[in-house]
Design a protein around this motif. Structure first.
Motif, PDB file in Angstrom:
ATOM      1  N   CYS A  16       0.860  -1.187   0.000  1.00 53.66           N
ATOM      2  CA  CYS A  16       0.000   0.000   0.000  1.00 53.66           C
ATOM      3  C   CYS A  16       0.891   1.230   0.000  1.00 53.66           C
ATOM      4  O   CYS A  16       0.688   2.151  -0.793  1.00 53.66           O
ATOM      5  CB  CYS A  16      -0.896  -0.037   1.237  1.00 53.66           C
ATOM      6  SG  CYS A  16      -1.902   1.427   1.419  1.00 53.66           S
ATOM      7  N   ARG A  40       4.906  -1.223  -7.255  1.00 54.81           N
ATOM      8  CA  ARG A  40       4.135  -0.229  -6.518  1.00 54.81           C
ATOM      9  C   ARG A  40       4.964   0.112  -5.281  1.00 54.81           C
ATOM     10  O   ARG A  40       5.071  -0.696  -4.351  1.00 54.81           O
ATOM     11  CB  ARG A  40       2.778  -0.851  -6.131  1.00 54.81           C
ATOM     12  CG  ARG A  40       1.841   0.111  -5.434  1.00 54.81           C
ATOM     13  CD  ARG A  40       0.605  -0.546  -4.846  1.00 54.81           C
ATOM     14  NE  ARG A  40       0.197   0.306  -3.774  1.00 54.81           N
ATOM     15  CZ  ARG A  40      -0.844   1.142  -3.812  1.00 54.81           C
ATOM     16  NH1 ARG A  40      -1.660   1.140  -4.818  1.00 54.81           N
ATOM     17  NH2 ARG A  40      -1.085   1.950  -2.803  1.00 54.81           N
ATOM     18  N   LYS A  45       0.810   8.809   0.658  1.00 56.58           N
ATOM     19  CA  LYS A  45      -0.351   8.063   1.107  1.00 56.58           C
ATOM     20  C   LYS A  45      -1.464   9.018   1.481  1.00 56.58           C
ATOM     21  O   LYS A  45      -1.510   9.513   2.599  1.00 56.58           O
ATOM     22  CB  LYS A  45       0.115   7.269   2.333  1.00 56.58           C
ATOM     23  CG  LYS A  45      -0.613   6.041   2.723  1.00 56.58           C
ATOM     24  CD  LYS A  45      -0.778   5.041   1.657  1.00 56.58           C
ATOM     25  CE  LYS A  45      -2.239   4.727   1.491  1.00 56.58           C
ATOM     26  NZ  LYS A  45      -2.686   4.606   0.126  1.00 56.58           N
ATOM     27  N   HIS A 198      -8.222  -1.947  -3.637  1.00 51.75           N
ATOM     28  CA  HIS A 198      -9.094  -0.903  -3.103  1.00 51.75           C
ATOM     29  C   HIS A 198     -10.559  -1.143  -3.446  1.00 51.75           C
ATOM     30  O   HIS A 198     -11.439  -0.478  -2.915  1.00 51.75           O
ATOM     31  CB  HIS A 198      -8.592   0.489  -3.534  1.00 51.75           C
ATOM     32  CG  HIS A 198      -7.268   0.799  -2.906  1.00 51.75           C
ATOM     33  ND1 HIS A 198      -6.075   0.480  -3.510  1.00 51.75           N
ATOM     34  CD2 HIS A 198      -6.955   1.331  -1.695  1.00 51.75           C
ATOM     35  CE1 HIS A 198      -5.073   0.819  -2.709  1.00 51.75           C
ATOM     36  NE2 HIS A 198      -5.580   1.340  -1.596  1.00 51.75           N
ATOM     37  N   GLU A 229      -1.975  -4.654  -4.195  1.00 56.07           N
ATOM     38  CA  GLU A 229      -1.160  -4.476  -2.986  1.00 56.07           C
ATOM     39  C   GLU A 229      -0.617  -5.812  -2.468  1.00 56.07           C
ATOM     40  O   GLU A 229      -1.382  -6.745  -2.190  1.00 56.07           O
ATOM     41  CB  GLU A 229      -1.993  -3.791  -1.906  1.00 56.07           C
ATOM     42  CG  GLU A 229      -2.254  -2.329  -2.269  1.00 56.07           C
ATOM     43  CD  GLU A 229      -2.981  -1.544  -1.200  1.00 56.07           C
ATOM     44  OE1 GLU A 229      -2.999  -0.300  -1.315  1.00 56.07           O
ATOM     45  OE2 GLU A 229      -3.544  -2.146  -0.252  1.00 56.07           O
ATOM     46  N   ASP A 240      -3.842  -0.205   5.373  1.00 55.92           N
ATOM     47  CA  ASP A 240      -4.555  -1.226   4.592  1.00 55.92           C
ATOM     48  C   ASP A 240      -4.075  -2.660   4.876  1.00 55.92           C
ATOM     49  O   ASP A 240      -3.915  -3.481   3.952  1.00 55.92           O
ATOM     50  CB  ASP A 240      -4.445  -0.927   3.083  1.00 55.92           C
ATOM     51  CG  ASP A 240      -5.349   0.246   2.674  1.00 55.92           C
ATOM     52  OD1 ASP A 240      -6.173   0.667   3.501  1.00 55.92           O
ATOM     53  OD2 ASP A 240      -5.219   0.717   1.531  1.00 55.92           O
ATOM     54  N   GLN A 243      -6.167  -5.781   3.393  1.00 52.46           N
ATOM     55  CA  GLN A 243      -6.346  -6.083   1.971  1.00 52.46           C
ATOM     56  C   GLN A 243      -5.058  -6.448   1.235  1.00 52.46           C
ATOM     57  O   GLN A 243      -5.108  -6.766   0.050  1.00 52.46           O
ATOM     58  CB  GLN A 243      -7.031  -4.894   1.261  1.00 52.46           C
ATOM     59  CG  GLN A 243      -6.134  -3.674   1.128  1.00 52.46           C
ATOM     60  CD  GLN A 243      -6.892  -2.440   0.681  1.00 52.46           C
ATOM     61  OE1 GLN A 243      -8.060  -2.272   1.013  1.00 52.46           O
ATOM     62  NE2 GLN A 243      -6.254  -1.568  -0.080  1.00 52.46           N
TER      63      GLN A 243
HETATM   64 MN    MN Z   1      -3.946   1.035   0.046  1.00 56.46          MN
END
Ligand code: MN
Ligand code: PEP
Length: 267
Positions: A16, A40, A45, A198, A229, A240, A243
């Motif tokens: 993330c 990524r 953020k 997301h 992610e 996060d 996830q």
């Molecule tokens: Mn995120």
């Protein structure tokens, strides 16, 4: 260098937000070991409520290290000034390099969109991702693309990312509209990735959405890849945590989707 030269599907994994230099190096190693081109590695953020906002400019040298390892580093940019800082630092690398920046869903100021388009003008080594805005409005999403193009970006530098729309529904953090994303893919002529992280909000949903997205077909059109992610230790993630996939889960997903053809070196 343009998006046409990227491996297809375009798979952009990573946390993330990056949390340390070690985190960046580890992610770069994992991505490169799988033959992937872009990581990524966001240093920024945006937050719904005040909280940790990413490592910020401290992370720029780490992005350079990832680039020197051979990975294309990817980061969200919230302000044109930050995009310039990252681009200036990357410009100092000699030889072949590529940078991936993206405008996040909450970045809905057309002056910023245009300014970022202008900063990347003529820089064919920079790719810009554009996420959809949080609310469902096809016209608005197309407008963001137009603002970036008006700034001077070239279509060959752009890709789009569908991350679903608020409000949360049926257990999803954001609700996808694959038909709309496909229409915009068609009308813009730009590659369209899906961000299942997301949309899903938890790993079970993320895996489900990634599969549905990559199997989705409209006539002969399909999504061009995933921005997803993946964290070295999701439970300890600063943002996060629910996830983010482990690299093991990511590998199983790629296997299921038969996109392990990127794999050049066994993990
Ligand atoms: Mn995120
Ligand atoms: C992100 O990708 O880190 C993010 C914050 O998501 P979004 O911009 O889609 O809300």
């Amino acid at each position: 260098m343009s998006i046409c030269e990227l491996q297809k599907p375009i798979i952009i994994p990573g946390p993330c937000a990056i949390e340390s230099r070690e985190h960046v190096i580890f992610t770069a190693e994992m991505a490169l070991a799988r033959g992937l081109e872009i990581g990524r590695l966001t240093i920024e953020k945006p937050r719904t409520r005040p909280g940790w906002k990413g490592v910020g400019e401290e992370g720029i040298p780490w992005l350079i290290e990832a680039a020197e390892m051979g990975l294309t580093p990817g980061t969200e940019v919230m302000l044109p000034e930050r995009a310039e800082e990252v681009i200036n630092a990357m410009s100092k690398i000699r030889g072949r390099k590529r940078l991936y920046l993206w405008l996040g869903a909450r970045n809905q100021n057309d002056e910023i969109q245009k300014a970022v388009g202008s900063i990347i003008k003529g820089e064919d080594w920079i790719i810009l991702g554009i996420k959809n805005q949080p609310w469902s409005d096809e016209n608005h999403w197309e407008g963001i693309i137009e603002h970036v193009l008006n700034g001077g970006a070239d279509k060959s530098q752009l890709l789009l990312i569908h991350r679903g729309f608020a409000p949360s529904l049926n257990g999803f953090r954001n609700v996808p509209d694959f038909a709309m994303a496909m229409r915009i893919r068609r009308s813009s002529g730009l590659p369209m990735l899906v961000d299942p992280s997301h949309i899903g909000g938890n790993t079970e949903n993320v895996l489900k959405i990634a599969r549905i997205a990559m199997e989705y077909r409209e006539d002969s059109s399909k999504f061009d890849g995933l921005q997803i992610e993946v964290h070295p230790d999701p439970k300890k993630a600063k943002t996060d945590a629910n996830q983010q996939l482990t690299w093991g889960q990511f590998d199983r997903l790629m296997d299921d989707l038969k996109i392990r053809n990127h794999l050049t070196v066994a993990p």
